[in-house]
Design an enzyme around this catalytic site. Structure first.
Site, PDB file in Angstrom:
ATOM      1  N   SER A  92       0.830  -1.195   0.000  1.00  0.00           N
ATOM      2  CA  SER A  92       0.000   0.000   0.000  1.00  0.00           C
ATOM      3  C   SER A  92       0.872   1.254   0.000  1.00  0.00           C
ATOM      4  O   SER A  92       1.671   1.451  -0.903  1.00  0.00           O
ATOM      5  CB  SER A  92      -0.971  -0.045   1.180  1.00  0.00           C
ATOM      6  OG  SER A  92      -1.992   0.914   1.049  1.00  0.00           O
TER       7      SER A  92
ATOM      8  N   GLU B 289      -9.066  -5.395  -4.530  1.00  0.00           N
ATOM      9  CA  GLU B 289      -8.492  -4.464  -3.559  1.00  0.00           C
ATOM     10  C   GLU B 289      -9.527  -3.572  -2.873  1.00  0.00           C
ATOM     11  O   GLU B 289      -9.603  -3.490  -1.646  1.00  0.00           O
ATOM     12  CB  GLU B 289      -7.468  -3.553  -4.261  1.00  0.00           C
ATOM     13  CG  GLU B 289      -6.286  -4.260  -4.876  1.00  0.00           C
ATOM     14  CD  GLU B 289      -5.111  -4.370  -3.934  1.00  0.00           C
ATOM     15  OE1 GLU B 289      -5.249  -4.050  -2.742  1.00  0.00           O
ATOM     16  OE2 GLU B 289      -4.039  -4.799  -4.399  1.00  0.00           O
TER      17      GLU B 289
ATOM     18  N   HIS C  98      -7.750  -5.566  -0.287  1.00  0.00           N
ATOM     19  CA  HIS C  98      -6.524  -4.871   0.091  1.00  0.00           C
ATOM     20  C   HIS C  98      -5.972  -5.423   1.400  1.00  0.00           C
ATOM     21  O   HIS C  98      -6.726  -5.691   2.347  1.00  0.00           O
ATOM     22  CB  HIS C  98      -6.839  -3.383   0.245  1.00  0.00           C
ATOM     23  CG  HIS C  98      -5.648  -2.489   0.304  1.00  0.00           C
ATOM     24  ND1 HIS C  98      -4.731  -2.398  -0.716  1.00  0.00           N
ATOM     25  CD2 HIS C  98      -5.220  -1.628   1.262  1.00  0.00           C
ATOM     26  CE1 HIS C  98      -3.808  -1.518  -0.400  1.00  0.00           C
ATOM     27  NE2 HIS C  98      -4.066  -1.043   0.800  1.00  0.00           N
TER      28      HIS C  98
END
Length: 501
Positions: free
Chosen positions: A185, A316, A416
């Protein structure tokens, strides 16, 4: 017998576990960024006499807690203290010369730390890697921009930590010439920036970018606007000395309010590119630390000598829509508005039909999640892979993580952050790692075996175990309970974004 290692700043005493892995935690790589040093570039750590105990994690960067329900899904650690520019090391043996992996945590440049239990490096050390995690400045402390010649302090912290690794890691059994940075990320977005940052040149040989690439930065005008709005919210002049006088908790509260304001009214006319990035504090293309947008610099050849492994998770953006219940509340019109904002115009209806064709039963929220996944994560990853693959000096590999957990009635998908415990191979003590809310209590160990082995092999040799990525083949490793190599997955969706992202 607890191991003692001598660094350039002083000696540290670590701990050795029953399996023989030695760990050293809370080692300062730079001076505490407080007092006169606050909002200033990192300074060298102060040397110490005697032997410093490195048996436990040190302080972590100041940050506000995750909002519910994410506070129950994403593990977080908050250790108070000023000396938070520190790092942690796991090594098979302080003697020898082994590949080194340095992990840069995510958290939207506002949360996270290298001290999260799920980032424990024991499994990497068991497999012959010296593993390092680190803390860096977050939010305004790390990325405030006021046009005063000081910027990207969080990135400079990361560079300072990598310089410390270069200068000291041999004493822990690591090879400073075989360093792999990897991150997830915001950590991956940081690495995308480091690939383009002249000051980071030569500090790492390989890079792994998980769910982040080289697109998420702010232009100076946008970053300065956000800095001024932060000062307005604090009712102080837009200067570093004035903002530095604000108590930390008040500053963190103002940062949260600023992010909420962007999310509530994501108008590009008001917030610039932050309206789509949804992060008020990010790396800034300042002309110094980042002379150009990272993706442009990489396209021009920056980072060409670095081996790159990059990828994303299939679903995600569902992390941000499913747990809150927002997925089922998104109306059709909002879907069209978002698609237009992301650049899927002028023929928005025809383009959306491609997404609907792949998921005929999908509602507007499902389609929006797929589009946002592509805009935020998948297309930037492909663009970085394309740009890097044009330069033959360093190999390029692409992956997709596709395993679907049973949580939230199976609706989270491969969302995610879900790949992290598999990469670290920390499923054996899952309850202690803080990821059960995301992946459940019985995730497949064979997937962790496969993925962790690929990361280890890449750090060791530059080859994760599948063919390199080239734009005319687009070879992609598809990680699932049965992993396989695919060629150009989701090709129709990829082609939609040509010239748009």
């Amino acid at each position: 017998m607890h191991p003692v290692v001598h660094t350039r700043q002083g000696s540290v005493r670590g701990r050795r576990d029953e399996g023989g892995v030695a760990s050293f935690k809370g080692i300062p790589y730079a001076a505490p960024p407080v007092g006169p040093s606050r909002f200033q570039p990192p300074q060298p750590a102060t040397p110490w006499d005697g032997i410093r105990d490195a048996g436990g994690y040190g302080p972590t960067a100041p940050k506000a807690p995750y909002a519910a329900p994410f506070d129950q899904l994403i593990p977080e650690v908050d250790n108070p203290g000023d000396d938070y520019l520190n790092l942690n090391i796991w090594t098979p043996d302080p003697t020898g010369s082994r590949p080194v992996m340095v992990f840069i945590h995510g958290g939207a440049f506002a949360n996270g730390s290298g001290s999260v239990p799920g980032y424990d490096g024991t499994r990497f050390a068991h497999d012959g890697v010296v593993l390092v995690t680190l803390n860096y400045r977050l939010g305004a402390d790390g990325f405030l921009y006021l046009g005063d010649g000081i910027s990207n302090l969080g990135l400079l912290d990361q560079i300072s930590a990598l310089e410390w690794v270069r200068d000291n890691i041999a004493a822990f059994g690591g090879d400073p010439g075989t360093v792999t940075v990897f991150g997830e990320s915001a950590g991956a977005m940081s690495i995308g920036a480091l690939l383009a940052a002249p000051r980071a040149t030569g500090l790492f040989r390989r890079a792994v970018l998980q769910s982040g690439a080289a697109h998420h930065t702010l232009a100076p005008a946008t970053a300065q606007l956000i800095g001024k709005r932060l000062a307005e919210a604090l009712d102080v002049p837009p200067t570093r000395p004035a903002i530095a006088e604000v108590p930390t908790q008040v500053l963190l509260q103002a940062q949260q309010q600023l992010r909420a304001a962007i999310s509530t009214d994501p108008d590009p006319a008001r917030w610039g590119e932050a309206a789509l990035n949804l992060m008020p504090f990010e790396p800034v293309v300042d002309g110094d630390v980042l002379p150009a947008p990272p993706i442009d610099a990489i396209t021009a050849g920056a980072g060409a000598d670095v081996d790159v492994l990059i990828g994303t998770n299939t679903d995600e953006f569902r992390l941000f829509l499913v747990p809150t219940g927002a997925l089922d509340l998104i109306p059709e019109q909002a879907l069209h508005t978002a698609a237009t904002a992301y650049g899927l115009e002028p023929d928005t209806h025809a383009l959306l039909s491609v997404y609907r064709a792949q998921h005929p039963e999908a509602g507007p929220g499902d389609v929006l999640a797929a589009i946002a996944t592509d805009w935020f994560y998948r297309i930037p990853a492909i663009r970085l892979a394309e740009a890097h693959a044009r330069h033959a000096a360093g190999a390029t590999h692409l992956y997709e993580f596709a395993w679907q957990p049973p949580t939230y009635d199976g609706r989270l998908g491969a969302c995610h952050a879900i790949e992290l415990p598999f990469v670290f191979d920390n499923l054996r003590n899952l309850h202690d790692q803080g990821f059960t809310g995301l992946i459940g209590t019985e995730p497949p160990q064979q997937l962790a075996d496969t993925m962790h082995a690929a990361w280890t092999a890449f750090a060791t040799t530059g080859d994760p175990g599948w063919p390199a990525y080239e734009p005319h083949h687009r070879t992609t490793m598809h990680f699932d309970t049965t992993s396989e190599v695919l060629h150009d997955p989701h090709s129709e969706r990829r082609e939609l974004w040509q010239g748009r992202r």
